[in-house]
Design a protein around this motif. Structure first.
Motif, mmCIF file in Angstrom:
data_model
loop_
_atom_site.group_PDB
_atom_site.id
_atom_site.type_symbol
_atom_site.label_atom_id
_atom_site.label_comp_id
_atom_site.label_asym_id
_atom_site.label_seq_id
_atom_site.Cartn_x
_atom_site.Cartn_y
_atom_site.Cartn_z
ATOM 1 N N PRO A 7 0.837 -1.138 -0.104
ATOM 2 C CA PRO A 7 0.158 -0.147 0.092
ATOM 3 C C PRO A 7 0.781 1.349 -0.074
ATOM 4 C CG PRO A 7 -0.390 -1.223 1.860
ATOM 5 C CD PRO A 7 0.238 -2.110 1.116
ATOM 6 N N ALA A 8 1.886 1.238 0.655
ATOM 7 C CA ALA A 8 2.807 2.550 0.622
ATOM 8 C C ALA A 8 3.134 2.889 -0.679
ATOM 9 C CB ALA A 8 3.978 2.392 1.612
ATOM 10 N N ILE A 12 2.038 6.268 -4.938
ATOM 11 C CA ILE A 12 2.554 6.756 -6.333
ATOM 12 C C ILE A 12 1.480 7.141 -7.095
ATOM 13 C CG2 ILE A 12 4.083 6.037 -8.323
ATOM 14 C CD1 ILE A 12 5.750 4.589 -6.520
ATOM 15 N N ALA A 13 0.484 6.142 -7.337
ATOM 16 C CA ALA A 13 -0.622 6.091 -8.186
ATOM 17 C C ALA A 13 -1.285 7.278 -7.726
ATOM 18 C CB ALA A 13 -1.560 5.118 -8.292
ATOM 19 N N SER A 14 -1.542 7.913 -6.556
ATOM 20 C CA SER A 14 -2.196 9.072 -6.276
ATOM 21 C C SER A 14 -1.725 10.499 -6.466
ATOM 22 C CB SER A 14 -2.595 8.937 -4.647
ATOM 23 O OG SER A 14 -1.357 9.079 -3.867
ATOM 24 N N VAL A 15 -0.411 10.496 -6.611
ATOM 25 C CA VAL A 15 0.127 11.581 -7.170
ATOM 26 C C VAL A 15 0.322 11.828 -8.695
ATOM 27 C CG1 VAL A 15 2.489 12.975 -6.853
ATOM 28 C CG2 VAL A 15 1.752 11.630 -5.136
ATOM 29 N N PRO A 16 -0.467 12.707 -9.286
ATOM 30 C CA PRO A 16 -0.617 12.706 -10.797
ATOM 31 C C PRO A 16 0.681 12.716 -11.453
ATOM 32 C CG PRO A 16 -2.257 14.153 -9.546
ATOM 33 C CD PRO A 16 -1.260 13.762 -8.613
ATOM 34 N N TRP A 17 1.611 13.597 -11.220
ATOM 35 C CA TRP A 17 2.627 13.847 -11.912
ATOM 36 C C TRP A 17 4.023 12.362 -11.701
ATOM 37 C CZ3 TRP A 17 7.057 14.315 -8.962
ATOM 38 C CH2 TRP A 17 6.761 14.556 -7.607
ATOM 39 N N LEU A 18 3.798 11.677 -10.530
ATOM 40 C CA LEU A 18 4.790 11.081 -10.189
ATOM 41 C C LEU A 18 5.093 9.939 -11.137
ATOM 42 C CD1 LEU A 18 7.157 10.674 -8.150
ATOM 43 C CD2 LEU A 18 5.393 9.510 -6.631
ATOM 44 N N ALA A 72 16.879 1.292 -13.470
ATOM 45 C CA ALA A 72 16.818 0.191 -12.712
ATOM 46 C C ALA A 72 15.856 0.824 -11.453
ATOM 47 C CB ALA A 72 17.998 -0.652 -12.209
ATOM 48 N N ALA A 73 16.227 1.936 -11.003
ATOM 49 C CA ALA A 73 15.741 2.552 -9.855
ATOM 50 C C ALA A 73 14.477 2.882 -10.243
ATOM 51 C CB ALA A 73 16.596 3.688 -9.364
ATOM 52 N N SER A 74 14.115 3.539 -11.242
ATOM 53 C CA SER A 74 12.757 4.022 -11.746
ATOM 54 C C SER A 74 11.903 3.020 -12.097
ATOM 55 C CB SER A 74 12.907 5.044 -12.772
ATOM 56 O OG SER A 74 13.549 4.420 -14.006
ATOM 57 N N GLY A 75 12.479 2.133 -12.772
ATOM 58 C CA GLY A 75 11.662 0.671 -12.908
ATOM 59 C C GLY A 75 11.227 -0.180 -11.617
ATOM 60 N N ALA A 76 12.173 -0.080 -10.726
ATOM 61 C CA ALA A 76 11.748 -0.797 -9.528
ATOM 62 C C ALA A 76 10.751 -0.360 -8.590
ATOM 63 C CB ALA A 76 12.884 -1.137 -8.614
ATOM 64 N N THR A 77 10.795 1.244 -8.922
ATOM 65 C CA THR A 77 9.796 1.914 -8.098
ATOM 66 C C THR A 77 8.316 1.897 -8.862
ATOM 67 O OG1 THR A 77 11.490 3.352 -7.345
ATOM 68 C CG2 THR A 77 9.187 4.397 -7.398
ATOM 69 N N MET A 78 8.275 1.912 -10.265
ATOM 70 C CA MET A 78 7.146 1.714 -10.881
ATOM 71 C C MET A 78 6.599 0.329 -10.516
ATOM 72 S SD MET A 78 7.545 3.629 -14.509
ATOM 73 C CE MET A 78 8.997 2.654 -14.751
ATOM 74 N N PHE A 79 7.562 -0.746 -10.495
ATOM 75 C CA PHE A 79 7.087 -2.055 -10.308
ATOM 76 C C PHE A 79 6.325 -2.119 -8.998
ATOM 77 C CE2 PHE A 79 7.742 -5.929 -8.051
ATOM 78 C CZ PHE A 79 7.112 -6.831 -8.759
ATOM 79 N N LEU A 80 7.026 -1.618 -7.917
ATOM 80 C CA LEU A 80 6.357 -1.381 -6.605
ATOM 81 C C LEU A 80 5.225 -0.819 -6.394
ATOM 82 C CD1 LEU A 80 9.824 -1.251 -4.671
ATOM 83 C CD2 LEU A 80 8.451 -3.230 -4.817
ATOM 84 N N SER A 81 4.756 -0.071 -7.190
ATOM 85 C CA SER A 81 3.670 0.507 -7.298
ATOM 86 C C SER A 81 2.275 -0.166 -7.752
ATOM 87 C CB SER A 81 3.745 2.025 -8.175
ATOM 88 O OG SER A 81 3.466 1.808 -9.500
ATOM 89 N N GLN A 82 2.950 -1.481 -8.631
ATOM 90 C CA GLN A 82 1.646 -2.171 -9.229
ATOM 91 C C GLN A 82 2.087 -3.756 -9.282
ATOM 92 O OE1 GLN A 82 0.382 -0.698 -12.969
ATOM 93 N NE2 GLN A 82 2.308 0.125 -13.468
ATOM 94 N N PRO A 83 2.835 -4.410 -8.364
ATOM 95 C CA PRO A 83 3.289 -5.608 -8.521
ATOM 96 C C PRO A 83 2.478 -6.605 -9.040
ATOM 97 C CG PRO A 83 2.869 -5.153 -6.127
ATOM 98 C CD PRO A 83 2.743 -4.264 -6.957
#
Length: 146
Positions: A7-8, A12-18, A72-83
């Motif tokens: 959930p944390a 990321i999905a709740s911040v429109p620009w992130l 890798a850092a941005s990809g991992a963050t995007m992955f964690l937002s919707q695994p």
């Protein structure tokens, strides 16, 4: 509860620009990574022979590593937002397998001293590298459509 719940990271999905900002960082990282690889690979194939290969490869490797770190850092963050969604996405899974292959290819290239040799095997590894990265990019773009 099914799948992986983070959930944390869903915030990321709740911040429109992130998420778009993460995608931009991801694309910049890919550009640095692939762009620097292509320059060194072309030099290994004999292009721009007036440029000394070893210094070009050292410089290229630094850019490649910076690009990989950004991607890798941005990809991992995007992955964690919707695994859950991504773990069920075929292009994502193929992309991850191809990334592993690209990593193995790069490790083998450096382990055998491919820059110093610039021989037939090194050239074959550069072709494999280029093909793998193109396939990775294609799979990455396909993720949104499956």
């Amino acid at each position: 509860m099914s799948g992986v719940e983070l959930p944390a990271w869903r915030a990321i999905a709740s911040v429109p620009w992130l998420y778009p900002a993460l995608e931009i960082v991801h694309i910049v990282g890919i550009g640095l990574l692939v762009g620097s690889l292509v320059l060194v690979e072309l030099r290994i194939w004999g292009r721009a022979a007036e440029l000394p290969l070893a210094p070009l490869a050292r410089f290229g490797l630094r850019l490649t590593l910076v690009g990989f770190a950004l991607a890798a850092a941005s990809g991992a963050t995007m992955f964690l937002s919707q695994p859950n969604e991504l773990l069920g996405n075929t292009p994502f899974l193929v992309k991850m397998a191809l990334l592993a292959c690209a990593g193995i290819n790069a490790a083998a290239f450096h382990w055998r001293g491919g820059v110093g040799r610039a021989d037939r095997v090194a050239r074959a590894q550069t072709l494999a590298s280029l093909g793998l990265w193109l396939a990775i990019i294609i799979c990455g773009r396909s993720i949104a459509y499956y």
